[in-house]
Design an enzyme around this catalytic site. Structure first.
Site, PDB file in Angstrom:
ATOM      1  N   GLU A   1     -37.748 -25.278  77.774  1.00 31.24           N
ATOM      2  CA  GLU A   1     -36.999 -24.475  78.772  1.00 31.24           C
ATOM      3  C   GLU A   1     -36.835 -25.097  80.046  1.00 31.24           C
ATOM      4  OE1 GLU A   1     -39.686 -21.021  79.192  1.00 31.24           O
ATOM      5  OE2 GLU A   1     -39.831 -20.543  77.118  1.00 31.24           O
TER       6      GLU A   1
ATOM      7  N   HIS B   1     -37.126 -15.894  78.690  1.00 34.76           N
ATOM      8  CA  HIS B   1     -38.480 -15.911  79.039  1.00 34.76           C
ATOM      9  C   HIS B   1     -38.907 -14.683  80.104  1.00 34.76           C
ATOM     10  CE1 HIS B   1     -42.538 -18.336  78.622  1.00 34.76           C
ATOM     11  NE2 HIS B   1     -42.554 -17.349  78.802  1.00 34.76           N
TER      12      HIS B   1
END
Length: 411
Positions: free
Chosen positions: A271, A294
């Site tokens: 990420e 997220h």
């Protein structure tokens, strides 16, 4: 009740934009608070930890990495760490325990937010909402019922039946879904949910599979090519747990072949560190795939609840030594101190510590009003309430008890 040194001398550092409710809670108690809106790393993080003699309490979220080296650099001033999120993978829990540093998190505060997103994503996938919306933005009117299905009557397979999985179970059943689940731990089934003996059995029976497992390394690639092949043809997959749980390359192939009918992922193996960094994944551009950054627990309500809960846990530890919900030290629930002084002693779990500690207390002439001991496999925690008639200098001998990791006095 005050700590053994003035509260305004206790420095609290909150990073990554922890909700303001946390800062307000610490300031109401008289602590000195510094905040940073973003995650810190490298020299900037070390400087924030060690500046002006160091910090006593650190509050962070998922991006700031609290390594063994940082914990070592922050000792012996550092007393406690608050993870203002669910996970604690970003914190070296063993290193913190070895220094007597208590670590707390907020394991339940964003449960509802994650569950609501899972329900919404399931409906969006069943109705092909994302692709139809994208087409509309390009001027394409595609009014068709083909491939669109109702939630009612479908079988939802929940992998991981903890706080999030079990609450999702209740909401999904209320919407008319049939719920089955698989968990490695014995769990009480809620409503009409049915436990499956194996993950493979769940995959074979589910129209929608939703993952809610923890971040342990054993869960790496839990859903791989082999497991994807065991899912029902055209089934949907949701991952709102941890990025490494799904082999995204294998999932991309299964989606491309039509074996899997759609997927929604909120977490990824890699990420971006910041919102300014680019995101890439083999899942980008695939049909009926929803990718979110997220945000499962990222609602205003959840962030406020996390801020309040984690701050309350940290304050309970600072003010009365309470370690309820601590993830790396023995859990002891304590009442407020009334008319006494409280001695907090964290030590390595080795034979003879309690006996030596009590000998030192007796030699110091302290009258014990109450005492608690709780241990785990590596650490012991002794809380002793004593009356106020003693020589404070005599307490210094308690710091030299063999195995001592942390000594603190509340009065």
């Amino acid at each position: 009740m005050k700590t053994s040194f003035p509260k305004d001398s206790i420095r609290v550092l909150l990073v990554e934009g922890v909700h303001p409710v946390a800062r307000e809670a610490f300031e109401r108690e008289g602590f000195s608070v510094a905040t940073h809106a973003k995650a810190l790393e490298g020299p900037a993080l070390r400087e924030a930890f060690t500046a002006s003699g160091g910090v006593h309490v650190v509050g962070l979220r998922s991006k700031t990495q609290l390594t063994c080296d940082l914990i070592e650099a922050a000792s012996p001033r550092l007393l406690a760490v608050g993870a203002f999120c669910i996970g604690t993978n970003q914190i070296d829990l063993d290193a913190a325990a070895a220094k007597g540093v208590a670590v707390f998190n907020a394991p339940y505060s964003n449960t509802r937010s994650v569950v609501e997103l899972a329900v919404g994503l399931t409906i969006a996938l069943l109705r092909d909402v994302a692709d139809k919306s994208a087409a509309m933005h390009q001027g394409v009117w595609n009014k068709s019922a083909t491939g669109s299905r109702e939630l009612r009557g479908k079988t939802l397979g929940i992998v991981g039946y903890g706080a999030i999985g079990s609450q999702l179970s209740v909401l999904a059943e209320g919407l008319g879904m049939r719920v089955i689940f698989h968990d490695l731990t014995e769990r009480l089934a809620l409503g009409n949910a049915r436990r499956m003996a194996s993950l493979d059995a769940l995959l074979a029976e589910s129209d929608v599979v939703s993952l809610h497992v923890d971040g342990r390394t054993d869960n790496t690639a839990l859903i791989d090519a082999a497991r994807l092949s065991r899912m029902k043809a055209g089934a949907l997959l949701l991952n709102l747990s941890r990025g490494h749980v799904v082999d995204v390359g294998a999932l991309a192939q299964a989606l491309g072949s039509g074996r899997i009918g759609g997927a929604a992922l909120d977490v990824f193996p890699d990420e971006p560190a910041t919102n300014a960094d680019p995101f890439d994944s083999p899942l980008r551009g695939l049909k009926n795939v929803i990718l979110t950054p997220h945000i499962g627990g990222s609602t205003e309500e959840a962030q406020e609840a996390i801020g309040a809960f984690a701050a309350e846990r940290l304050l309970a530890y600072l003010n009365r030594g309470d370690t309820t919900f601590c993830v790396n030290l023995p859990n002891v629930q304590l009442a407020e101190v009334d008319g006494a002084h409280r001695i907090l002693h964290i030590h390595r779990n080795q034979p003879g510590v309690l006996a030596e500690l009590n000998r030192a207390l007796a030699a110091a002439g302290l009258n014990i009003l109450g005492q608690h001991l709780k241990t785990d496999e590596r650490t012991g925690y002794v809380i002793t309430d004593v009356d106020r008639d003693y020589d404070p200098e005599a307490l210094q001998s308690l710091r030299s008890v063999a195995g001592t990791l942390r000594f603190r006095m509340l009065h």
